[in-house]
Design a protein around this motif. Sequence first.
Motif, mmCIF file in Angstrom:
data_model
loop_
_atom_site.group_PDB
_atom_site.id
_atom_site.type_symbol
_atom_site.label_atom_id
_atom_site.label_comp_id
_atom_site.label_asym_id
_atom_site.label_seq_id
_atom_site.Cartn_x
_atom_site.Cartn_y
_atom_site.Cartn_z
ATOM 1 N N GLU A 115 -37.631 -7.676 31.520
ATOM 2 C CA GLU A 115 -37.199 -6.387 32.043
ATOM 3 C C GLU A 115 -37.146 -6.160 33.390
ATOM 4 O OE1 GLU A 115 -38.515 -3.710 28.276
ATOM 5 O OE2 GLU A 115 -40.068 -3.908 29.987
ATOM 6 N N VAL A 116 -36.349 -5.241 33.811
ATOM 7 C CA VAL A 116 -36.027 -5.066 35.132
ATOM 8 C C VAL A 116 -35.903 -3.696 35.695
ATOM 9 C CG1 VAL A 116 -34.024 -5.379 36.958
ATOM 10 C CG2 VAL A 116 -34.167 -6.977 35.017
ATOM 11 N N ILE A 117 -36.423 -3.546 36.909
ATOM 12 C CA ILE A 117 -36.646 -2.232 37.256
ATOM 13 C C ILE A 117 -36.109 -1.989 38.605
ATOM 14 C CG2 ILE A 117 -38.399 -0.356 38.148
ATOM 15 C CD1 ILE A 117 -40.481 -1.524 36.228
ATOM 16 N N VAL A 118 -35.236 -0.976 39.009
ATOM 17 C CA VAL A 118 -34.348 -0.843 40.067
ATOM 18 C C VAL A 118 -34.708 0.445 40.788
ATOM 19 C CG1 VAL A 118 -32.041 -0.564 41.065
ATOM 20 C CG2 VAL A 118 -32.439 -2.152 39.355
ATOM 21 N N THR A 119 -35.158 0.234 41.911
ATOM 22 C CA THR A 119 -35.821 1.613 42.658
ATOM 23 C C THR A 119 -35.034 1.760 43.915
ATOM 24 O OG1 THR A 119 -38.077 1.199 41.772
ATOM 25 C CG2 THR A 119 -37.653 2.922 43.557
ATOM 26 N N PRO A 120 -33.799 2.759 43.974
ATOM 27 C CA PRO A 120 -32.996 2.962 44.965
ATOM 28 C C PRO A 120 -33.772 3.228 46.543
ATOM 29 C CG PRO A 120 -32.196 4.078 43.304
ATOM 30 C CD PRO A 120 -33.586 3.937 43.061
ATOM 31 N N LEU A 123 -19.019 3.004 47.690
ATOM 32 C CA LEU A 123 -20.215 3.081 47.100
ATOM 33 C C LEU A 123 -20.715 4.521 47.495
ATOM 34 C CD1 LEU A 123 -22.345 0.022 47.705
ATOM 35 C CD2 LEU A 123 -21.153 0.618 45.617
ATOM 36 N N ASP A 124 -21.326 4.984 46.511
ATOM 37 C CA ASP A 124 -21.922 6.553 46.612
ATOM 38 C C ASP A 124 -23.047 6.268 47.456
ATOM 39 O OD1 ASP A 124 -22.448 9.194 45.164
ATOM 40 O OD2 ASP A 124 -24.227 8.386 45.422
ATOM 41 N N PRO A 125 -23.373 7.427 48.191
ATOM 42 C CA PRO A 125 -24.420 7.198 49.535
ATOM 43 C C PRO A 125 -25.758 6.621 48.749
ATOM 44 C CG PRO A 125 -23.391 9.250 49.692
ATOM 45 C CD PRO A 125 -22.742 8.475 48.393
ATOM 46 N N GLN A 126 -26.069 6.998 47.308
ATOM 47 C CA GLN A 126 -27.231 6.485 46.694
ATOM 48 C C GLN A 126 -27.167 4.612 46.468
ATOM 49 O OE1 GLN A 126 -28.570 8.353 43.092
ATOM 50 N NE2 GLN A 126 -30.657 7.375 43.174
ATOM 51 N N GLN A 127 -25.986 4.416 45.984
ATOM 52 C CA GLN A 127 -25.266 2.982 45.829
ATOM 53 C C GLN A 127 -25.847 2.512 44.726
ATOM 54 O OE1 GLN A 127 -26.653 0.375 49.133
ATOM 55 N NE2 GLN A 127 -25.312 1.431 50.567
ATOM 56 N N PHE A 128 -27.339 2.627 44.460
ATOM 57 C CA PHE A 128 -27.737 2.118 42.857
ATOM 58 C C PHE A 128 -28.244 3.150 42.231
ATOM 59 C CE2 PHE A 128 -27.960 -1.963 45.172
ATOM 60 C CZ PHE A 128 -27.219 -2.596 44.299
ATOM 61 N N LYS A 129 -28.166 3.057 40.927
ATOM 62 C CA LYS A 129 -28.782 4.039 39.866
ATOM 63 C C LYS A 129 -30.185 3.911 39.963
ATOM 64 C CE LYS A 129 -24.458 3.509 37.090
ATOM 65 N NZ LYS A 129 -23.972 3.190 35.852
ATOM 66 N N ASP A 130 -30.759 4.706 39.560
ATOM 67 C CA ASP A 130 -32.397 4.770 39.539
ATOM 68 C C ASP A 130 -32.778 4.447 38.362
ATOM 69 O OD1 ASP A 130 -34.947 5.097 39.694
ATOM 70 O OD2 ASP A 130 -35.156 7.166 40.485
ATOM 71 N N LEU A 131 -32.811 3.239 37.828
ATOM 72 C CA LEU A 131 -33.255 2.520 36.633
ATOM 73 C C LEU A 131 -34.612 2.207 36.322
ATOM 74 C CD1 LEU A 131 -29.863 0.570 36.487
ATOM 75 C CD2 LEU A 131 -30.309 2.779 35.062
ATOM 76 N N PRO A 132 -35.532 2.996 35.867
ATOM 77 C CA PRO A 132 -36.805 2.734 35.927
ATOM 78 C C PRO A 132 -37.286 1.470 35.001
ATOM 79 C CG PRO A 132 -36.790 5.115 35.529
ATOM 80 C CD PRO A 132 -35.366 4.446 35.459
ATOM 81 N N GLN A 133 -36.338 1.207 34.090
ATOM 82 C CA GLN A 133 -36.862 0.110 33.112
ATOM 83 C C GLN A 133 -35.734 -0.291 32.080
ATOM 84 O OE1 GLN A 133 -40.381 0.763 30.622
ATOM 85 N NE2 GLN A 133 -40.558 -1.101 30.040
ATOM 86 N N LYS A 142 -22.744 -3.702 37.437
ATOM 87 C CA LYS A 142 -23.292 -3.058 36.544
ATOM 88 C C LYS A 142 -23.951 -1.852 36.763
ATOM 89 C CE LYS A 142 -25.322 -5.692 33.354
ATOM 90 N NZ LYS A 142 -26.210 -6.838 32.667
ATOM 91 N N PHE A 143 -24.781 -1.870 37.924
ATOM 92 C CA PHE A 143 -25.637 -0.637 38.410
ATOM 93 C C PHE A 143 -25.149 0.047 39.541
ATOM 94 C CE2 PHE A 143 -28.150 -4.385 36.451
ATOM 95 C CZ PHE A 143 -28.041 -3.813 35.267
ATOM 96 N N GLY A 144 -24.301 -0.595 40.291
ATOM 97 C CA GLY A 144 -23.719 0.439 41.491
ATOM 98 C C GLY A 144 -22.903 1.507 41.170
ATOM 99 N N LYS A 145 -23.383 2.482 42.273
ATOM 100 C CA LYS A 145 -22.886 3.869 41.872
ATOM 101 C C LYS A 145 -21.591 3.912 42.870
ATOM 102 C CE LYS A 145 -25.248 7.505 41.179
ATOM 103 N NZ LYS A 145 -26.394 8.596 41.439
#
Length: 319
Positions: free
Chosen positions: A103-108, A145-155, A197-200
């Motif tokens: 499992e992976v967690i992405v925190t922008p 890219l959107d200013p946030q760049q990555f989606k906030d993907l908790p899990q 996959k996860f870039g905004k």
Amino acid sequence: MNSSRSVSFQAICQPLTDHHGITTLPLKYADIYPSAPLLNSDAMERQSAAGLMSVRYFQAAPDRMPEEVFEEHHVLLNLQTEEHRVQNWRDGKLRDFIFRKDEVIVTPAGVRSGWQWHGPSDVIVITLDPAKVERFAQAELGMLLDPQQFKDLPQFSDADLCAAGVILRDALASDDMSSAVMFEAMSRVLLVKMLQKFGKRRVEDVELSARFTSKHYQRVLTYVQGHLDQTITVDQLAAEAGMSPSHFARVFKETLGSTPMQYVMAYRIEQGMKMMENEQRPLGDIALACGFSDQAHFTRSFKQVVGMTPRAYRASHSA
């Protein structure tokens, strides 16, 4: 990075006030690790291989990290085969969950985040500088890219991403020339996977003729890449984007933060840096391949942008 293009990241890095009224600044994720990593890409002898991201590998006893705001994106890859309880505070909201292998967690960047894990951890932590991600997405993938760049993907579960992280970890375990090359290649592969996959991406405007979108940018980038050894003008780039030169120059700068010619110059210099990795290639040949009239012109422009001559840059990176 120029001032206009960095607006979104300046917003991320503005001083913040916590619930006690104390002003704080975003930190680097490594500033508050409770234990030292077993492997750390920042310690690699060939720093060029660690240019895109920092990779750290931990096996740690149950512990916690306080809530902080970070200036980097961070990606947590779980290798622990034993399920264990984890608590994660994200902008004041608590998630209490079971963390499973792969499992992976992405925190922008800019998200206030804190952790407590209740079992032994076995994780790879990847941190990404937003400015480097932005440049990579533009130059390598033609993405705005959107200013946030990555989606906030908790899990979420992603065995492929974790497998790529393991290859990076194993390359760190033996810090020799071949491992550095492997790390360089796999760090690019992993970042491409993450962005795809996860870039905004920046939201496209319906009125394409009024704004500069990713589609416009990709056409311009393709033209610059195909004519790198030639003179490139604003009129030519505007024609590729299907705009008048004046409108193109305005919306290009509004979107990317630099004028078209500043962008072309930066791209020429960046490609020159890559070509200099081949230590046998003459600087004069690189100058012509990057569209400079001669080596002296290349040297002047390179020093103005980078702060040192091409020869000094090559020597410092060879060392």
